[in-house]
Design a protein around this motif. Structure first.
Motif, PDB file in Angstrom:
ATOM      1  N   TYR A 195       8.704  31.634   5.264  1.00  0.00           N
ATOM      2  CA  TYR A 195       7.516  31.436   6.103  1.00  0.00           C
ATOM      3  C   TYR A 195       6.296  31.151   5.223  1.00  0.00           C
ATOM      4  O   TYR A 195       6.049  31.827   4.225  1.00  0.00           O
ATOM      5  CB  TYR A 195       7.242  32.663   6.970  1.00  0.00           C
ATOM      6  CG  TYR A 195       6.165  32.399   8.000  1.00  0.00           C
ATOM      7  CD1 TYR A 195       6.489  31.828   9.225  1.00  0.00           C
ATOM      8  CD2 TYR A 195       4.830  32.660   7.718  1.00  0.00           C
ATOM      9  CE1 TYR A 195       5.502  31.547  10.160  1.00  0.00           C
ATOM     10  CE2 TYR A 195       3.838  32.380   8.646  1.00  0.00           C
ATOM     11  CZ  TYR A 195       4.178  31.816   9.857  1.00  0.00           C
ATOM     12  OH  TYR A 195       3.196  31.519  10.769  1.00  0.00           O
ATOM     13  N   VAL A 196       5.518  30.137   5.621  1.00  0.00           N
ATOM     14  CA  VAL A 196       4.303  29.745   4.896  1.00  0.00           C
ATOM     15  C   VAL A 196       3.125  29.903   5.846  1.00  0.00           C
ATOM     16  O   VAL A 196       3.116  29.311   6.928  1.00  0.00           O
ATOM     17  CB  VAL A 196       4.389  28.282   4.397  1.00  0.00           C
ATOM     18  CG1 VAL A 196       3.132  27.921   3.618  1.00  0.00           C
ATOM     19  CG2 VAL A 196       5.639  28.085   3.539  1.00  0.00           C
ATOM     20  N   ASP A 197       2.144  30.674   5.449  1.00  0.00           N
ATOM     21  CA  ASP A 197       1.009  30.966   6.316  1.00  0.00           C
ATOM     22  C   ASP A 197      -0.046  29.860   6.232  1.00  0.00           C
ATOM     23  O   ASP A 197      -1.115  30.023   5.647  1.00  0.00           O
ATOM     24  CB  ASP A 197       0.393  32.318   5.944  1.00  0.00           C
ATOM     25  CG  ASP A 197      -0.621  32.792   6.966  1.00  0.00           C
ATOM     26  OD1 ASP A 197      -0.633  32.243   8.094  1.00  0.00           O
ATOM     27  OD2 ASP A 197      -1.404  33.711   6.641  1.00  0.00           O
ATOM     28  N   PRO A 233      11.247  26.026   4.210  1.00  0.00           N
ATOM     29  CA  PRO A 233       9.833  26.347   4.388  1.00  0.00           C
ATOM     30  C   PRO A 233       9.350  25.887   5.767  1.00  0.00           C
ATOM     31  O   PRO A 233       9.673  24.787   6.212  1.00  0.00           O
ATOM     32  CB  PRO A 233       9.151  25.565   3.265  1.00  0.00           C
ATOM     33  CG  PRO A 233      10.199  25.454   2.203  1.00  0.00           C
ATOM     34  CD  PRO A 233      11.484  25.263   2.962  1.00  0.00           C
ATOM     35  N   HIS A 234       8.566  26.739   6.425  1.00  0.00           N
ATOM     36  CA  HIS A 234       8.117  26.446   7.781  1.00  0.00           C
ATOM     37  C   HIS A 234       6.918  27.310   8.117  1.00  0.00           C
ATOM     38  O   HIS A 234       6.584  28.251   7.390  1.00  0.00           O
ATOM     39  CB  HIS A 234       9.238  26.719   8.788  1.00  0.00           C
ATOM     40  CG  HIS A 234       9.659  28.159   8.795  1.00  0.00           C
ATOM     41  ND1 HIS A 234      10.588  28.670   7.899  1.00  0.00           N
ATOM     42  CD2 HIS A 234       9.283  29.228   9.566  1.00  0.00           C
ATOM     43  CE1 HIS A 234      10.761  29.954   8.115  1.00  0.00           C
ATOM     44  NE2 HIS A 234       9.966  30.327   9.130  1.00  0.00           N
ATOM     45  N   THR A 235       6.294  27.021   9.248  1.00  0.00           N
ATOM     46  CA  THR A 235       5.238  27.870   9.766  1.00  0.00           C
ATOM     47  C   THR A 235       5.358  27.954  11.277  1.00  0.00           C
ATOM     48  O   THR A 235       6.224  27.335  11.889  1.00  0.00           O
ATOM     49  CB  THR A 235       3.844  27.357   9.337  1.00  0.00           C
ATOM     50  OG1 THR A 235       2.875  28.382   9.593  1.00  0.00           O
ATOM     51  CG2 THR A 235       3.444  26.088  10.083  1.00  0.00           C
ATOM     52  N   SER A 236       4.478  28.756  11.868  1.00  0.00           N
ATOM     53  CA  SER A 236       4.455  28.934  13.317  1.00  0.00           C
ATOM     54  C   SER A 236       3.137  29.618  13.670  1.00  0.00           C
ATOM     55  O   SER A 236       2.157  29.491  12.937  1.00  0.00           O
ATOM     56  CB  SER A 236       5.663  29.763  13.770  1.00  0.00           C
ATOM     57  OG  SER A 236       5.671  29.907  15.187  1.00  0.00           O
ATOM     58  N   ASN A 237       3.128  30.360  14.762  1.00  0.00           N
ATOM     59  CA  ASN A 237       1.928  31.098  15.172  1.00  0.00           C
ATOM     60  C   ASN A 237       1.826  32.448  14.475  1.00  0.00           C
ATOM     61  O   ASN A 237       1.074  33.313  14.911  1.00  0.00           O
ATOM     62  CB  ASN A 237       1.938  31.314  16.684  1.00  0.00           C
ATOM     63  CG  ASN A 237       1.868  30.011  17.443  1.00  0.00           C
ATOM     64  OD1 ASN A 237       1.371  29.012  16.949  1.00  0.00           O
ATOM     65  ND2 ASN A 237       2.377  30.014  18.665  1.00  0.00           N
TER      66      ASN A 237
END
Length: 212
Positions: free
Chosen positions: A146-148, A124-128
């Motif tokens: 992906y986690v918003d 699990p991760h996020t970004s722009n």
């Protein structure tokens, strides 16, 4: 004792590190008995770097000087220069950190660097934005993880978007366990709302003695 390595590179986004480095270095809100924290800047060479805000930083050490253990932490800030091949060495080191139980914290452009090396494909991760990672890291295969959210903590990996610096700092501090739980929550409330009563509430959560 925690050793926090802050990777510095040209065009480093100054604001993304401010909350977490100032609190970990000063220890001003640490709980009694908290482990000590040492911050070291690290880079691909000893040549000073120039941040996005125009500040000059001289690295304390090189990548090969880094010690990797469960009390090691690597902070990877955003920058517009992550596509320079010389930074592949620190991403390789980040993979070593993750596999040995050390902590990696990446924000903004640094998440794209991790994605390019497949380090976000199964966690699990996020970004722009998911589209951002797909655009700048063609080999990215972590869409289903992906986690918003502005910042996402997954055990020893903490990632954030360019607007998630405050929550990212909160999650890093929580992971290290150096604040009391009440202090951390009110600290976050104060800096996210700016309400004066939250400042006084923050002061009231601190130990009466300055000894940690």
């Amino acid at each position: 004792m925690f050793t926090v390595y802050v990777y510095v590179l040209d065009t480093l986004a100054d604001w993304e590190l401010g909350y977490v480095t100032s609190e970990l270095n000063s220890g001003r809100f640490f709980k009694k008995g908290a482990q000590r924290v040492t911050l070291k800047t690290v880079s691909a060479s000893k040549k000073p770097i120039r941040t996005m805000g125009g500040l000059t930083i001289a690295p304390d050490c090189l990548i090969d000087d880094m010690a990797v253990s469960e009390t090691s932490v690597l902070l990877l800030p955003g920058a517009t220069t992550w596509n320079d091949p010389k930074h592949s060495a620190i991403i390789k080191k980040a993979g070593e950190f993750l596999s040995t139980g050390a902590t990696v914290c990446a924000i903004c452009g640094a998440t794209a660097a991790l994605a390019s090396f497949g380090l976000l494909d199964h966690r699990p991760h996020t970004s722009n934005g998911q589209g951002f990672l797909e655009m700048v890291a063609p080999g990215y295969k972590g869409q289903s993880f992906y986690v918003d959210k502005p910042s996402v903590s997954d055990d020893n990996l903490i990632t954030a978007s360019s607007t998630g610096a405050l929550l990212w700092a909160k999650q890093i501090i929580e992971h290290l366990g150096v604040f009391g739980a009440d202090t951390l929550e009110v600290w976050y409330e104060y800096f996210s709302t700016g309400k004066p009563d939250r400042f006084f509430a923050l002061m009231q959560t601190l130990p009466s003695s300055n000894e940690n």
